[in-house]
Design an enzyme around this catalytic site. Structure first.
Site, PDB file in Angstrom:
ATOM      1  N   HIS A   7       0.817  -1.207   0.000  1.00  0.00           N
ATOM      2  CA  HIS A   7       0.000   0.000   0.000  1.00  0.00           C
ATOM      3  C   HIS A   7       0.856   1.265   0.000  1.00  0.00           C
ATOM      4  O   HIS A   7       0.432   2.301  -0.509  1.00  0.00           O
ATOM      5  CB  HIS A   7      -0.927   0.026   1.213  1.00  0.00           C
ATOM      6  CG  HIS A   7      -1.796  -1.183   1.317  1.00  0.00           C
ATOM      7  ND1 HIS A   7      -2.893  -1.385   0.504  1.00  0.00           N
ATOM      8  CD2 HIS A   7      -1.732  -2.272   2.121  1.00  0.00           C
ATOM      9  CE1 HIS A   7      -3.467  -2.539   0.802  1.00  0.00           C
ATOM     10  NE2 HIS A   7      -2.789  -3.096   1.785  1.00  0.00           N
ATOM     11  N   HIS A  64       3.460  11.160   5.913  1.00  0.00           N
ATOM     12  CA  HIS A  64       2.776  11.132   7.205  1.00  0.00           C
ATOM     13  C   HIS A  64       3.700  10.558   8.277  1.00  0.00           C
ATOM     14  O   HIS A  64       4.216   9.446   8.121  1.00  0.00           O
ATOM     15  CB  HIS A  64       1.506  10.279   7.125  1.00  0.00           C
ATOM     16  CG  HIS A  64       0.417  10.897   6.309  1.00  0.00           C
ATOM     17  ND1 HIS A  64      -0.655  10.187   5.808  1.00  0.00           N
ATOM     18  CD2 HIS A  64       0.229  12.196   5.916  1.00  0.00           C
ATOM     19  CE1 HIS A  64      -1.438  11.012   5.144  1.00  0.00           C
ATOM     20  NE2 HIS A  64      -0.932  12.223   5.197  1.00  0.00           N
TER      21      HIS A  64
END
Length: 209
Positions: A7, A64
């Protein structure tokens, strides 16, 4: 250690040299939060992949830096609590330049060719600080709001801090994300969630004068 989990490229952050974790607190944060991991969302050669837009602008990559409230034992437990997680969002912008002074970030991006295949991992050697990850972003200019994770099940457990300044990196470095493959050996591109409605949430802005 950086791993292609199908991912994203995910980095599990180790303890610091003094055996503790880097932490953040203050502002809207409901407690003290320890740094746990770093991951990225990106587009493709023809699209930009940040999950936040700043003044209507989408950036090439959004990094992030995930933190966990020290009240909870694990990230999984923290994700079930409204005060469980804090995420720093940093925009990465591709520019034509062949030279970059962001040595920490470039060290990470230089290792991306080692994690092209699904479930492959690589180590990032040497010392890496939080300042290295933030590049030349001003930590005094940011937006903050209470929201959710951007991957299923999108738990509403995150205090977001999104820095206003982008970090400029050579396009050839950003392009390394586009070579990664997912679990089906297909190009791992456009791994971002589209912007969502604010739904009445207040968004706070801090700007240094």
């Amino acid at each position: 250690m950086m791993t292609n989990n199908g991912h994203t490229a995910n980095i599990v952050l180790p303890l610091t040299n003094n055996g503790q974790r880097a932490f953040i607190e203050g502002g809207l944060l409901p407690g003290t939060f320890e740094a746990q991991s770093v991951h990225f969302h990106w587009g493709s050669a023809n699209s930009r992949g940040s999950e936040h837009l700043i003044n209507g602008q989408r950036y090439d990559v959004e990094m992030h830096i995930v933190h966990k409230n020290v009240r909870y034992a694990t990230v999984a437990e923290a994700s079930l609590r409204s005060d469980g997680l804090a995420v720093l969002g940093v925009m990465l912008q591709a520019v034509p330049s062949l030279i970059s002074t962001h040595f920490g970030l470039n060290r990470i991006l230089d290792r991306l060719p080692q994690v092209i295949e699904y479930q492959s991992s690589t180590s990032i050697a040497g010392r890496l600080t939080m300042n290295d990850l933030l590049g030349d972003s001003s930590t005094g200019r940011f937006y903050s709001y209470n929201g959710s994770l951007t991957t299923p099940d999108c738990a509403e457990s995150v205090t977001w801090t999104v820095f206003s300044d982008s970090v400029k990196l050579p396009r050839r470095q950003i392009a390394k994300f586009w070579d990664l493959l997912d679990e089906r050996s297909l190009p791992l591109i456009n791994n971002y969630r589209n912007p969502q409605e604010i739904n009445g949430r207040p968004v706070f802005q801090r700007t240094l004068i």
